[in-house]
Design a protein around this motif. Structure first.
Motif: not given
Length: 365
Positions: A294-314
């Protein structure tokens, strides 16, 4: 290619990386972030010079309070090659100081490459070859070289340079005369620049011989010329720190672009095709993280539901960040601060950092 013992790399590492908050902090700014390959960006900046510039020819110019961190990140660089400015005077002073150091080490014929501490470069071999070719050109012709980056999109956050006629560098690197430097444009102007094919991003990386840059300082910024001349005799001396403090107290803040580059007429641009990215915001950083379907950029432990295009850094081991029902957000979680903002607002993060500093003090920035 062989090492160039006449080439000295001056790496400017005094920035605070406010647009990378909260991963970048006042006491541990962007150049020490380890999100890209598990190493500090400063370490990567020196490692990509391996084979061209020997470690003893590398100088890091940083803030006095960041000297210890810089030395820790660079065990191969002699500790005395990390210099701490007593306070910031912008890039012109750092360039003058670094050139004075190169003159002390290698004389007036030494060549200086002023490089950045917190950018990413994809093709290190091409970068080294471009540096080597530019160093040879500026040493031969008495010019000032700038690394011009082919624009990938109409960026409004970068300065540009307008290229003129081709210059024969006698190498595989393409060179052009520089007609002028251009300030950060609005979107419409940036689109025109990209379409023209004559405009390049100003990477902030420069090359010159000691003699050429000292001539430029003498012509356009005499106080920096005089400072560099006096400091050349102070490297390695017991009173170096006191002398540097006395010199910096007398200097105005000015960038090397304003002080020299916009006035000089002996500028050449090298076409930089080595995959440069200043990773200036969380939006651009997303290009270097893994992405889900869904185009979510991820670094670290992350979960997504009905989410798109986000950048999440944990950046907290053992912690989970869950994102649901949103699009185009930036979420950055660190042990003591969490950022949530719309991607379209990420460019304005400095304003938030200033507010945090005003209300909560430096312990939170």
């Amino acid at each position: 290619m062989p090492e160039n013992k006449n080439l000295y790399a001056v790496i400017m590492a005094g920035g605070r990386g406010e647009r990378f908050w909260p991963a970048s902090r006042f006491s541990r700014p962007k150049q020490f972030v380890t999100l890209f390959g598990g190493k500090p960006l400063l370490t990567i900046a020196v490692e990509r010079l391996c084979g061209l510039v020997p470690p003893e020819n590398v100088l890091v110019v940083t803030s006095a309070d960041l000297v210890a961190l810089s030395r820790e990140a660079l065990p191969e660089v002699p500790p005395e090659n990390v210099l701490g400015e007593p306070f910031g005077r912008d890039t012109a002073a750092a360039c003058a100081l670094g050139t004075a150091w190169a003159a002390w080490k290698g004389g007036d014929a030494a060549t200086v490459a002023v490089l950045t501490a917190d950018h990413l470069i994809a093709r290190h071999d091409v970068f080294r070859q471009t540096l080597a070719d530019t160093a040879a050109l500026v040493a031969r012709d008495g010019t000032i070289g700038v690394m011009g980056i082919v624009p990938q999109f109409p960026a409004t956050g970068y300065g540009y340079l307008e290229a003129g006629a081709p210059v024969d560098g006698g190498s595989s690197t393409a060179f052009m005369a520089v007609k002028r430097f251009v300030e950060k444009p609005d979107e419409a102007t940036a689109k025109q620049y990209v379409a023209s094919g004559r405009h390049f991003w100003n990477s902030g990386m420069f090359l010159w011989s000691v003699a050429t840059f000292m001539d430029a300082l003498k012509a356009f910024r005499p106080p920096l010329f005089e400072m560099a001349g006096r400091m050349r005799g102070k490297f390695g001396a017991p009173d170096f720190d006191a002398a540097l403090l006395a010199e910096y107290e007398k200097l105005d803040k000015i960038s090397v672009d304003y002080a020299i580059m916009e006035k000089a007429r002996n500028l050449v641009a090298a076409r930089g095709d080595f995959g440069w990215d200043d990773v200036g915001t969380w939006v651009s950083a997303a290009d270097h993280f893994e992405k889900d379907g869904d185009g979510n950029a991820v670094h670290g432990a992350c979960e997504f539901l009905k989410a798109a295009g986000n950048t999440v850094v944990n950046d907290v081991p053992g912690h989970l960040v869950a994102v649901m029902g949103v699009e185009d957000l930036v979420v950055v979680h660190t042990p003591d601060a969490t950022l949530v903002c719309a991607k379209r607002s990420a460019q304005d993060l400095k304003e938030l950092v200033r507010q945090v500093a005003d209300r909560r003090g430096k312990t939170h920035i």
